[in-house]
Design a protein around this motif. Structure first.
Motif, PDB file in Angstrom:
ATOM      1  N   CYS A 166       0.845  -1.197   0.000  1.00  0.00           N
ATOM      2  CA  CYS A 166       0.000   0.000   0.000  1.00  0.00           C
ATOM      3  C   CYS A 166       0.879   1.244   0.000  1.00  0.00           C
ATOM      4  O   CYS A 166       1.819   1.335   0.795  1.00  0.00           O
ATOM      5  CB  CYS A 166      -0.925  -0.003   1.214  1.00  0.00           C
ATOM      6  SG  CYS A 166      -2.149   1.329   1.238  1.00  0.00           S
ATOM      7  N   ASN A 178      -3.148   3.817  -3.155  1.00  0.00           N
ATOM      8  CA  ASN A 178      -3.433   2.563  -3.847  1.00  0.00           C
ATOM      9  C   ASN A 178      -2.839   1.396  -3.068  1.00  0.00           C
ATOM     10  O   ASN A 178      -1.766   1.513  -2.465  1.00  0.00           O
ATOM     11  CB  ASN A 178      -2.834   2.573  -5.257  1.00  0.00           C
ATOM     12  CG  ASN A 178      -3.682   3.352  -6.243  1.00  0.00           C
ATOM     13  OD1 ASN A 178      -4.722   2.881  -6.689  1.00  0.00           O
ATOM     14  ND2 ASN A 178      -3.234   4.557  -6.567  1.00  0.00           N
ATOM     15  N   GLY A 220     -13.431   4.674  -3.988  1.00  0.00           N
ATOM     16  CA  GLY A 220     -12.228   3.876  -4.147  1.00  0.00           C
ATOM     17  C   GLY A 220     -11.876   3.028  -2.943  1.00  0.00           C
ATOM     18  O   GLY A 220     -11.004   2.161  -3.031  1.00  0.00           O
ATOM     19  N   ASP A 243      -8.274   2.049  -4.080  1.00  0.00           N
ATOM     20  CA  ASP A 243      -8.133   2.123  -5.539  1.00  0.00           C
ATOM     21  C   ASP A 243      -8.216   3.584  -5.966  1.00  0.00           C
ATOM     22  O   ASP A 243      -9.303   4.147  -6.114  1.00  0.00           O
ATOM     23  CB  ASP A 243      -9.237   1.298  -6.212  1.00  0.00           C
ATOM     24  CG  ASP A 243      -9.119   1.277  -7.731  1.00  0.00           C
ATOM     25  OD1 ASP A 243      -8.078   1.731  -8.260  1.00  0.00           O
ATOM     26  OD2 ASP A 243     -10.071   0.813  -8.383  1.00  0.00           O
ATOM     27  N   ASN A 244      -7.038   4.200  -6.126  1.00  0.00           N
ATOM     28  CA  ASN A 244      -6.972   5.622  -6.490  1.00  0.00           C
ATOM     29  C   ASN A 244      -7.822   6.490  -5.568  1.00  0.00           C
ATOM     30  O   ASN A 244      -8.586   7.352  -6.019  1.00  0.00           O
ATOM     31  CB  ASN A 244      -7.382   5.833  -7.954  1.00  0.00           C
ATOM     32  CG  ASN A 244      -6.331   5.337  -8.923  1.00  0.00           C
ATOM     33  OD1 ASN A 244      -5.138   5.554  -8.718  1.00  0.00           O
ATOM     34  ND2 ASN A 244      -6.766   4.656  -9.973  1.00  0.00           N
TER      35      ASN A 244
END
Length: 409
Positions: A166, A178, A220, A243-244
């Protein structure tokens, strides 16, 4: 004859100097632990992980009733350091006595506030004051206790940690995250906010770390299924995925140059809380064995009349008292010293968790065959205590780090 020489102690043993406020709070938390944590903990222990985190789960009552005690991190922070350390020890011993796993859920919920206060980010504490259910995202699928050791005390000489799972990177006036955190994030399935310890990607390829405060309702962010495990089943744990995920750069709590300060500070607090919490669980196991020894008859008399039973009970009592003394001593030192001694908190964590497991095992032995049935509470205590020697850093790795901290070179 000779009975007049006996001194019957309070549940917490050799506490000789509690003031009226401390005694009142201790009794209030004990009542909460008995009336809320214990019955709910037993109920959650028999539920599936999905049922534990469901909207109608009794888990939510644990937090709503705890809030009524007025013992939030903000409330405790108003006290002078020594008073805060003493009171925190009293509170978390009672919580651990009630249910170790649920005590950890309460403690984990406080970690974002604890870290923010340590880093003097009171602006973020105020901004997210309503989000009281927090979690600490640090361990990863490929990195466990080594995530607690960026200084490398526990690594083989010359070994590298490898790429993390991460990362956060700066993009203009934003942070972008991310990757994922492992299934062992306590409160991961339920928390509204996360204090995230992760890699810092500046394009250099170097191993840099940072700490970010992440609201978990951002686009995200997603979560894995709650973990199905042997013990502490009332404590929800599960993966967090990013996620972004984009958030303002002021949510960067510790840049790489401040990361060691954040890591050291949270370890001092977390290990200390673990030690006294599981001392409380050890006390619970001792009390169950003590009561059973007075009720169970073998050889025509209650088994407390057998010398070996008294011998074993005394060693359980002695172990609990020693663990409590070390945990409270380390916490008090770290509260008032110019710089906290992490080795003291590590010693408390290892001692408290090992004591919980040992005393729970001895309590099962005293119960005989009954001890391994689900009808008796000691069976659950042993399962809960077993996990404590791994969570918040496995004891073996922490001991290596502690040994490095006391070495002169």
């Amino acid at each position: 004859m000779g009975h007049h020489l006996k001194v019957l102690l309070e549940p917490t043993g050799l506490d000789a100097d509690l003031n009226e406020v401390e005694s009142t709070i201790q009794l209030n938390v004990r009542r909460y632990a008995e009336k809320v944590l214990r019955p709910i903990g037993r109920e959650l222990d028999r539920m599936t992980p999905e049922q534990v985190v469901a909207a109608d789960s009794p888990l939510w009552k644990v937090f709503s009733e705890y809030d009524k005690l007025g013992l939030s991190p903000a409330d405790l922070a108003e006290l002078p350091p020594a008073e805060r350390a003493r009171l925190t020890g009293l509170v978390f011993e009672e919580l651990g006595w009630g249910d170790g796993g649920l005590a950890i859920a309460i403690g984990a919920a406080m970690v974002p506030t604890i870290v923010l206060a340590h880093m003097e980010r009171f602006d973020l504490i105020e901004r997210y004051a309503e989000r009281t259910l927090g979690c600490w995202g640090i361990t990863e699928p490929d990195h466990g206790t080594d995530m607690l050791d960026v200084s490398g005390h526990t690594r083989q000489p010359g070994a590298k940690i490898g790429r993390l799972n991460c990362y956060a990177r700066v993009d203009g006036d934003s942070l972008v995250i991310n990757g994922q955190k492992s299934a062992w994030v306590s409160n991961g399935p339920t928390a509204s906010i996360c204090i995230l310890f992760c890699g810092y990607d500046d394009g250099s390829g170097e191993d840099k770390r940072c700490v970010v405060l992440v609201p978990l309702d951002l686009p995200g962010v997603s979560r894995g299924a709650p973990l199905d495990k042997m013990g502490q089943r009332g404590l929800p744990q599960g993966e967090l995925y990013f996620d972004n995920v984009r958030l303002p750069i002021d949510h960067l709590v510790a840049a790489p140059e401040d990361y060691l300060k954040a890591e050291y500070g949270v370890l001092v607090e977390a290990n200390s809380l673990m030690g006294i919490t599981w001392t409380g669980a050890a006390r619970a196991a001792y009390e169950l064995a003590y009561d059973y020894a007075h009720e169970r008859k073998q050889g025509g008399v209650p088994i407390i009349q057998h010398q070996n039973v008294r011998y074993r009970l005394f060693h359980m009592f002695r172990s609990v008292e020693a663990s409590r003394a070390l945990c409270n001593r380390a916490a008090l030192y770290n509260a008032v010293a110019p710089k906290a001694a992490l080795q003291g908190s590590i010693a408390a964590k290892i001692t408290g968790t090992q004591t919980a497991f040992d005393v729970a095992s001895a309590a099962i032995q005293m119960h005989g065959g009954n001890g391994v049935t689900r009808e008796y509470q000691v069976e659950k205590l042993l399962r809960d205590a077993r996990a404590s020697m791994i969570e918040d850093g496995c004891n073996e790795m922490l001991a290596i780090k502690g040994g490095s901290l006391i070495a002169r070179d």
